[in-house]
Design an enzyme around this catalytic site. Sequence first.
Site, PDB file in Angstrom:
ATOM      1  N   SER A  70      37.407  37.494  41.255  1.00 54.41           N
ATOM      2  CA  SER A  70      36.988  37.779  42.631  1.00 54.41           C
ATOM      3  C   SER A  70      38.194  37.922  43.548  1.00 54.41           C
ATOM      4  O   SER A  70      39.266  37.369  43.300  1.00 54.41           O
ATOM      5  CB  SER A  70      36.081  36.678  43.165  1.00 54.41           C
ATOM      6  N   GLN A  71      37.973  38.651  44.633  1.00 57.07           N
ATOM      7  CA  GLN A  71      38.981  38.862  45.672  1.00 57.07           C
ATOM      8  C   GLN A  71      39.262  37.510  46.363  1.00 57.07           C
ATOM      9  O   GLN A  71      38.327  36.758  46.639  1.00 57.07           O
ATOM     10  CB  GLN A  71      38.335  39.851  46.649  1.00 57.07           C
TER      11      GLN A  71
END
Length: 222
Positions: A70-71
């Site tokens: 994930s970012q």
Amino acid sequence: MNDVLFQGIGMTSKRTRDRLIARLKEQGIENDKVLNVVRDTPRHIFIDEALSHRAYEDTALPIGFNQTISQPYIVARMTELLLEDGPKEKVLEVGTGSGYQTAILAQLVDQVFTVERIRGLQEKARKRMQQLRLRNVMFRHTDGGMGWPDKGPFDGIMVTAAPEQVPQELLDQLSIGGVLVIPVGDGQGQVLMKIRRVDEEQYEREVLEPVRFVPLLAGVVR
Ligand code: SAH
């Protein structure tokens, strides 16, 4: 500890990480505990070496098996939401992936129970937790849409893959006052939701912002 591994060099250096933290603040992340843990957690060890120079960019990156880490913004945001109403003791994470979000959580709550349906990803994540000496994480290879009923109830549940609807099993495994942070929707559109269990029957739901996660899939991959 191995300094090069944990502090990083060049594109994984302290300055690069400080830039990431400045960016997260600009985007509205306010919880200092969360920001400190993100700054001090080496994201580059969760990514294949070929991509590790991009570890402190605020972007999702491939981790194999068609999945992504994930970012950083979304990891920080979801963690902040989970902790918004006070500290958490027992947290369930659905979708271990690289283990990056797991490592962030493990430094902020007492115990993390994390489930992943792809065995290969789970094994790598387990090794990274050992490298980081994070010992308060329990792993399970399973379809996390069902939660982890034997270990519940949880005062926090974080889901890092999107179902089309919130699974009832996860709602059932929240303790009273417990918080579920989950992306919901399909390929067309997803939103981030925070759901708080008020009492046996009632849940308070907040819809927060549009997000883009890989889908929560049924069954396991050996
Ligand atoms: N937090 C992770 C995100 C990984 S992507 C990270 O930052 O690295 C989402 C993960 O959820 C993938 O690894 C995918 O395999 C897993 N996943 C999808 N459906 C699942 C399910 N039903 N049960 C458990 N894990 C699931």
